[in-house]
Design an enzyme around this catalytic site. Structure first.
Site, short mmCIF file in Angstrom:
data_model
loop_
_atom_site.label_atom_id
_atom_site.label_comp_id
_atom_site.label_asym_id
_atom_site.label_seq_id
_atom_site.Cartn_x
_atom_site.Cartn_y
_atom_site.Cartn_z
N ASN A 124 0.88 -1.17 0.00
CA ASN A 124 0.00 0.00 0.00
C ASN A 124 0.91 1.22 0.00
O ASN A 124 1.46 1.60 1.03
CB ASN A 124 -0.89 -0.05 1.25
CG ASN A 124 -1.85 1.11 1.32
OD1 ASN A 124 -1.81 2.03 0.49
ND2 ASN A 124 -2.73 1.10 2.31
N ILE B 25 -13.43 2.51 14.75
CA ILE B 25 -14.58 2.90 15.59
C ILE B 25 -15.64 1.79 15.59
O ILE B 25 -16.19 1.43 16.63
CB ILE B 25 -15.17 4.24 15.09
CG1 ILE B 25 -14.12 5.34 15.22
CG2 ILE B 25 -16.45 4.59 15.80
CD1 ILE B 25 -14.48 6.66 14.51
N GLY B 26 -15.91 1.24 14.42
CA GLY B 26 -16.93 0.19 14.31
C GLY B 26 -16.58 -1.03 15.15
O GLY B 26 -17.45 -1.66 15.77
N HIS C 283 -13.46 2.19 0.02
CA HIS C 283 -13.46 1.15 1.06
C HIS C 283 -14.02 -0.16 0.53
O HIS C 283 -14.48 -1.00 1.31
CB HIS C 283 -14.30 1.54 2.30
CG HIS C 283 -13.74 2.67 3.12
ND1 HIS C 283 -14.54 3.62 3.71
CD2 HIS C 283 -12.47 3.01 3.43
CE1 HIS C 283 -13.78 4.48 4.37
NE2 HIS C 283 -12.52 4.14 4.19
N LEU D 166 -16.24 2.24 9.83
CA LEU D 166 -16.11 3.48 10.60
C LEU D 166 -14.69 3.62 11.13
O LEU D 166 -14.36 3.14 12.22
CB LEU D 166 -17.11 3.48 11.77
CG LEU D 166 -18.57 3.14 11.43
CD1 LEU D 166 -19.43 3.09 12.70
CD2 LEU D 166 -19.16 4.15 10.44
N MET E 184 -11.57 9.39 17.98
CA MET E 184 -12.81 9.05 18.69
C MET E 184 -12.58 8.65 20.15
O MET E 184 -13.40 8.96 21.01
CB MET E 184 -13.55 7.93 17.93
CG MET E 184 -14.90 7.60 18.48
SD MET E 184 -16.00 9.04 18.64
CE MET E 184 -16.72 9.13 17.03
N GLU F 241 -8.10 -5.54 5.17
CA GLU F 241 -8.00 -5.20 3.74
C GLU F 241 -6.78 -5.86 3.10
O GLU F 241 -6.82 -6.27 1.95
CB GLU F 241 -7.93 -3.67 3.58
CG GLU F 241 -9.27 -3.03 3.86
CD GLU F 241 -9.20 -1.54 4.14
OE1 GLU F 241 -8.80 -1.17 5.26
OE2 GLU F 241 -9.54 -0.75 3.25
N ARG G 99 -2.57 -2.14 -3.49
CA ARG G 99 -3.81 -1.39 -3.27
C ARG G 99 -3.79 -0.18 -4.21
O ARG G 99 -2.82 0.58 -4.22
CB ARG G 99 -3.87 -0.91 -1.82
CG ARG G 99 -5.10 -0.08 -1.59
CD ARG G 99 -5.08 0.61 -0.27
NE ARG G 99 -6.31 1.37 -0.12
CZ ARG G 99 -6.39 2.48 0.57
NH1 ARG G 99 -5.35 2.97 1.20
NH2 ARG G 99 -7.55 3.10 0.67
N ASN H 30 -11.03 6.46 10.44
CA ASN H 30 -10.83 7.90 10.24
C ASN H 30 -11.66 8.37 9.06
O ASN H 30 -12.31 9.39 9.09
CB ASN H 30 -9.36 8.20 10.01
CG ASN H 30 -8.63 8.31 11.33
OD1 ASN H 30 -9.13 8.93 12.27
ND2 ASN H 30 -7.47 7.70 11.41
N ARG I 163 -13.32 14.92 7.70
CA ARG I 163 -14.12 15.22 6.50
C ARG I 163 -15.59 15.41 6.88
O ARG I 163 -16.12 14.68 7.71
CB ARG I 163 -14.02 14.06 5.49
CG ARG I 163 -12.69 14.01 4.81
CD ARG I 163 -12.60 12.78 3.91
NE ARG I 163 -11.45 11.98 4.27
CZ ARG I 163 -11.31 10.69 4.01
NH1 ARG I 163 -12.25 10.03 3.38
NH2 ARG I 163 -10.22 10.05 4.38
P1 ADP Z 1 -8.01 4.44 9.40
O1 ADP Z 1 -9.17 4.94 8.60
O2 ADP Z 1 -6.94 5.45 9.56
O3 ADP Z 1 -7.52 3.06 9.02
P2 ADP Z 1 -8.95 3.13 11.83
O4 ADP Z 1 -9.81 2.11 11.18
O5 ADP Z 1 -7.71 2.66 12.50
O6 ADP Z 1 -8.60 4.34 10.88
O7 ADP Z 1 -9.85 3.90 12.90
C1 ADP Z 1 -9.37 4.99 13.59
C2 ADP Z 1 -10.45 5.50 14.54
O8 ADP Z 1 -10.81 4.45 15.44
C3 ADP Z 1 -9.98 6.68 15.38
O9 ADP Z 1 -11.00 7.65 15.45
C4 ADP Z 1 -9.79 6.05 16.75
O10 ADP Z 1 -9.95 6.96 17.78
C5 ADP Z 1 -10.90 5.01 16.74
N1 ADP Z 1 -10.70 4.02 17.80
C6 ADP Z 1 -9.69 3.13 17.93
N2 ADP Z 1 -9.82 2.43 19.08
C7 ADP Z 1 -10.93 2.90 19.70
C8 ADP Z 1 -11.61 2.60 20.91
N3 ADP Z 1 -11.15 1.67 21.75
N4 ADP Z 1 -12.74 3.28 21.20
C9 ADP Z 1 -13.21 4.23 20.37
N5 ADP Z 1 -12.62 4.56 19.20
C10 ADP Z 1 -11.50 3.91 18.87
#
Ligand code: ADP
Length: 401
Positions: A7, A333-334, A182, A211, A285, A386, A93, A213, A243
């Site tokens: 990537n 986040i998800g 995505h 969910l 988050m 991914e 990628r 960044n 965004r």
């Molecule tokens: P990217 O899109 O950069 O790959 P990620 O999938 O790693 O991002 O997600 C990053 C987000 O996940 C950030 O907002 C981070 O704060 C959130 N995050 C990671 N761990 C937790 C947690 N334990 N609780 C809440 N949010 C989290």
């Protein structure tokens, strides 16, 4: 078969080496700050006990060519692979495949030219992805290389969902339409959901919520993407880290008139200073949840707005799918925020979507279900991968050679 997944960004190369089809990660790492005074390679490799061990190399690396060579040297030093020319395949990628690429594609000169031609649609990503491809093709000329596109999974979206209601000639001349992103992640979690539910993917209707960044929702009907929230660019849709997601497009022209800002300055605000950061000053988050817990009203508002936007998409996609078998949460986040999952599904029991708080609060690196016994829709938390999806698609592509 050893497959390397790359990537490439503008100043970094992330990589993972898989033994396929066993899906074992043999090594992984990231080469960062390419072209800067102090470049850094952080490499993880399996030691004799089977544990992942970190190796760091801090030395100046002038360009991607040097970066790829250093990655090759570290892979060889650690015994993960003899020489990058002995790999079975390399999967790249690529962010934007336009309307040209619906499938993972074996790379040749024509593919490189097409990806280059699509660069105006993803100016920050495609040129960097291309550099990675060119460097790897030069360094490992005997290895089949495959491009896996973020947009490909969404090429099944029907025209009435991918067209914007702007003049036809702008679509035809400038390719202005929804592409979605995505796709690799939405496809991967959809397949995992089918495995988890022990049902064929083509029998399933899903809403997938990636969910991180960046964030997007996808409506998946019979295993196929029929709509997604990101559009011509990754700016549309859900509220993201920096965004804005959906806004009234007239806001852009209003802001230009009112503030005197140039178009690209407004674009930069919408991409880099909006979303969570715009609402409460912070885009992470975890931090926002802590601030909200401590009573910060802007952080509380950010969480409320994020969940409300997700809920609107769940409702919209439920309507277009007609029947919903599962709702899938994935990405940072998800996967890790029970608060956002609960907030997004609050008040949806009339749609058969109901989360069990205890199940929702569990922590696991594996996939798990969080719906109540009475919920007719399954609610799944599925870690995305991914890189593995790219490795699988690369393998499938080279096996057909
Ligand atoms: P990217 O899109 O950069 O790959 P990620 O999938 O790693 O991002 O997600 C990053 C987000 O996940 C950030 O907002 C981070 O704060 C959130 N995050 C990671 N761990 C937790 C947690 N334990 N609780 C809440 N949010 C989290």
């Amino acid at each position: 078969m050893k497959i390397l997944v790359l990537n490439s960004g503008s100043s970094s190369i992330k990589y993972q080496l898989f033994d396929m089809p066993a899906e074992t990660v043999l090594a992984s790492g990231v080469m960062e700050q390419i072209g800067e005074a102090q470049s850094r390679l952080t490499h993880y490799t399996r030691n004799s006990k089977g544990e992942m061990e970190e190796i760091v190399k801090a030395e100046p690396v002038a360009d991607h060519q040097g970066g790829f060579q250093l990655i090759g040297a570290v892979l060889s030093e650690s015994g993960a692979v003899q020489d990058t020319n002995t790999l079975s395949g390399i999967g790249h990628r690529v962010v934007h495949g336009g309307e040209e690429f619906r499938e993972p594609t074996l790379i040749n000169d024509k593919v490189i030219e097409t990806v280059r031609r699509l660069s105006p649609l993803a100016p920050l990503h495609n040129p960097a992805n291309l550099t990675g491809i060119e460097v790897a093709m030069q360094s490992a000329p005997d290895v089949p290389q495959v491009a896996v596109f973020d947009t490909a999974f969404h090429q099944s979206i029907p025209i009435y969902a991918f067209r914007y209601a702007i003049p036809q000639d702008l679509y035809e001349a400038h390719h202005v339409r929804r592409y979605g992103f995505h796709g690799t992640s939405h496809h991967y979690v959809a397949k995992q959901a089918a495995r988890l539910m022990d049902r064929p993917l083509n029998s399933l209707n899903l809403i997938s919520l990636h969910l991180g960044n960046g964030a997007s929702a996808a409506a998946v009907k019979g295993g196929i993407s029929i709509d997604t929230s990101m559009g011509m660019t990754p700016l549309e849709g859900l509220i993201m880290g920096t965004r804005c997601g959906d806004i009234d497009p007239a806001i852009i022209f209003y802001l230009k008139r009112k503030t005197g800002l140039a178009g690209d300055e407004v674009e930069s605000i919408l991409n880099q200073d909006s979303g969570l950061k715009g609402i409460c000053g912070v885009n992470d988050m975890r931090q926002i949840e802590e601030l909200a817990q401590a009573g910060n009203s802007q952080a509380q508002l950010a969480i409320e707005m994020v969940c409300y936007r997700i809920k609107k998409y769940i409702g919209a996609y439920y309507a277009v799918l007609g029947r919903l078998d599962a709702l899938v949460f994935t990405a940072g986040i998800g996967e890790k925020s029970p608060l956002i999952r609960a907030g997004s599904c609050r008040g949806l029991s009339h749609l058969g979507i109901e989360i069990d708080p205890e199940k929702n609060n569990q922590k696991s690196k594996k996939a798990f279900e969080i719906q109540t016994r009475g919920s007719t829709v399954k609610v799944l938390v599925i870690p995305t991968n991914e890189e593995l999806e790219i490795a699988e698609q690369t393998l499938a592509c080279i096996q057909n050679l």
